[in-house]
Design an enzyme around this catalytic site. Structure first.
Site, PDB file in Angstrom:
ATOM      1  N   GLU A 138      46.463  46.315  37.461  1.00 56.04           N
ATOM      2  CA  GLU A 138      46.462  46.947  38.719  1.00 56.04           C
ATOM      3  C   GLU A 138      47.356  48.161  38.721  1.00 56.04           C
ATOM      4  O   GLU A 138      47.009  49.186  39.218  1.00 56.04           O
ATOM      5  CB  GLU A 138      46.476  46.138  39.864  1.00 56.04           C
ATOM      6  CG  GLU A 138      45.362  44.930  39.906  1.00 56.04           C
ATOM      7  CD  GLU A 138      44.091  45.642  40.226  1.00 56.04           C
ATOM      8  OE1 GLU A 138      43.761  46.803  40.484  1.00 56.04           O
ATOM      9  OE2 GLU A 138      42.881  44.782  40.022  1.00 56.04           O
ATOM     10  N   HIS A 179      45.656  47.252  45.699  1.00 58.86           N
ATOM     11  CA  HIS A 179      45.574  46.081  44.861  1.00 58.86           C
ATOM     12  C   HIS A 179      46.986  45.777  44.110  1.00 58.86           C
ATOM     13  O   HIS A 179      47.681  44.557  44.406  1.00 58.86           O
ATOM     14  CB  HIS A 179      44.703  46.063  43.864  1.00 58.86           C
ATOM     15  CG  HIS A 179      43.366  46.241  44.333  1.00 58.86           C
ATOM     16  ND1 HIS A 179      42.083  46.600  43.499  1.00 58.86           N
ATOM     17  CD2 HIS A 179      42.718  46.429  45.711  1.00 58.86           C
ATOM     18  CE1 HIS A 179      40.987  46.603  44.297  1.00 58.86           C
ATOM     19  NE2 HIS A 179      41.414  46.837  45.653  1.00 58.86           N
ATOM     20  N   GLU A 229      34.804  46.958  35.910  1.00 61.50           N
ATOM     21  CA  GLU A 229      34.800  46.502  37.511  1.00 61.50           C
ATOM     22  C   GLU A 229      34.496  45.033  37.612  1.00 61.50           C
ATOM     23  O   GLU A 229      34.934  44.017  38.495  1.00 61.50           O
ATOM     24  CB  GLU A 229      34.382  47.406  38.368  1.00 61.50           C
ATOM     25  CG  GLU A 229      34.933  48.784  38.488  1.00 61.50           C
ATOM     26  CD  GLU A 229      36.103  48.872  39.291  1.00 61.50           C
ATOM     27  OE1 GLU A 229      36.486  47.541  39.858  1.00 61.50           O
ATOM     28  OE2 GLU A 229      36.833  49.775  39.351  1.00 61.50           O
TER      29      GLU A 229
END
Length: 396
Positions: A138, A179, A229
């Site tokens: 992330e 995130h 995703e």
């Protein structure tokens, strides 16, 4: 990369199907930085070495999409405004990392941190390896925004372009940025991990970039992001479930909240590809088959901590063993996308398009069969020290 990415491994390590095979030669001097120094000089080699990816990347293909197809994406700008930007949330309605963390301005901050650390003590090392790997992935967000801005016809041409495509890329990046921030702060407060080694890994990863093989094509790029995703949605969902099993409800909430964001972003990207199938079914199914023949490489596949040239393989093996992200998930995602885009129902395709259609529709069960054989041949997994957890040993 010298070796092709191969999802069908039968090594002693129980690597998942999306893992990259270990390289015989790593940190190769085939990577060149722009420099005023003479190529091949010792000074150049010493300067380049810290910035090279830990493995070779593929031969780079650029701008493979026919220029006339750029017009498709320009013509879809209004459609994207009405159908894609709706999957963004206004900043004022978004959660922020601080919503889930001890409040440093509160008199109870010290006690809140102690409680967090007590909960973290009950979580095993292998879970932390996977959580750290997810966080590092992330945190390499600058690379992913850069990748999206390589795509012809949809890139942000100015840095503040008002096109719907550019707005999406910037706002998606802004949402995703939370995130890594949240997981990073949680891990810092937990006291269970070596933050300096983690921070080095992040710097190495961003410096190495990524090699998605999308060729500046938004067809390939949006197929890649649709897959990714959904993969991150699955991964964060599984870390949420396992955190709950380990008794840390707060961490489960953190991971589950991130997973919900990833699901919303998946919806947007899959909707873009669905539209491309509607407008250009032949070109889109050819792109889909192309990406799957290349094998989807994970965004953090060039991960390196200054020690382990095969760090991504080792992290992936732990994720596979724990059931956080597995070879089965890879096949399931592909099968989901084939169904989501109704690939098996496409008609009017060219001969090449029909071959591509047949290939992607038959691929999920083939991947599962090959993975089952590989697992049947796999030997007992070794243990490995991870610098992220102070070199404690974890089974792969």
């Amino acid at each position: 990369m010298a070796l092709k990415l191969n999802p069908f491994l039968s090594q002693t390590q129980k690597l998942p199907s999306f893992a990259l095979p270990p390289m015989a030669s790593t940190r190769s001097p085939k990577f060149y930085m722009a420099s005023t120094l003479k190529s091949g000089s010792k000074e150049v080699e010493n300067l380049k070495k810290p910035f090279m990816p830990p493995r070779e990347v593929h031969v780079q293909v650029t701008h493979s999409m026919p220029p006339q197809k750029i017009e498709i994406f320009k013509s879809l700008d209004n459609w994207a405004e009405e159908n894609i930007l709706v999957h963004l949330k206004p900043v004022e309605k978004c959660w922020q990392p601080q919503d889930f963390l001890p409040d440093p301005a509160s008199d109870g901050f010290d006690e809140q941190v102690r409680e967090l650390r007590e909960r973290a003590k009950e979580i095993p090392d292998d879970y932390f390896v996977v959580l750290v790997g997810d966080m590092i992935t992330e945190e390499a967000l600058p690379t992913y925004q850069t990748m999206l801005n390589t795509l012809d016809g949809v890139r942000d041409e100015t840095g503040a372009s008002p096109t719907s495509w550019a707005i999406w890329t910037r706002a998606w990046t802004a949402e995703e940025n939370r995130h890594g921030d949240l997981l990073n702060k949680y891990l810092y407060l937990s006291g269970r991990v070596d933050m300096r080694q983690i921070e080095k890994t992040i710097q190495y990863l961003i410096g190495s970039g990524m090699d998605p093989r999308t060729e500046n094509s938004p067809y390939l790029g949006f197929i890649y992001t649709s897959f990714q995703e959904r993969a991150t949605f699955i991964s964060h969902g599984n870390t949420a479930r396992q955190a709950k099993e380990h008794g840390d409800i707060k961490l489960a909430q953190i991971c589950g909240t991130i997973a919900a964001d990833e699901k919303r972003h998946e919806t947007a990207y899959t909707k873009i590809v669905e539209k491309l199938f509607e407008i250009d079914p032949d070109g889109t199914v050819l792109a889909f088959a192309d990406m799957m023949r290349k094998k989807i490489s994970m965004p953090a596949h060039l991960m390196y901590d200054g020690r382990d040239d095969n760090l991504f393989d080792h992290f992936s093996a732990v994720a596979q063993r724990l059931g956080v992200y597995t070879a089965k998930d890879y096949a399931d995602i592909l099968e989901f996308l084939v169904g989501r885009w109704k690939v098996d129902k496409l008609t009017g395709l060219s001969a090449e398009g029909q071959k591509a259609q047949d290939y992607v529709c038959r691929l999920p069960p083939r991947i599962r069969r090959l993975e089952e054989r590989a697992q049947g041949r796999a030997k007992e997994a070794p243990t490995m020290p991870f610098s992220w957890i102070f070199d404690r040993q974890v089974k792969l």
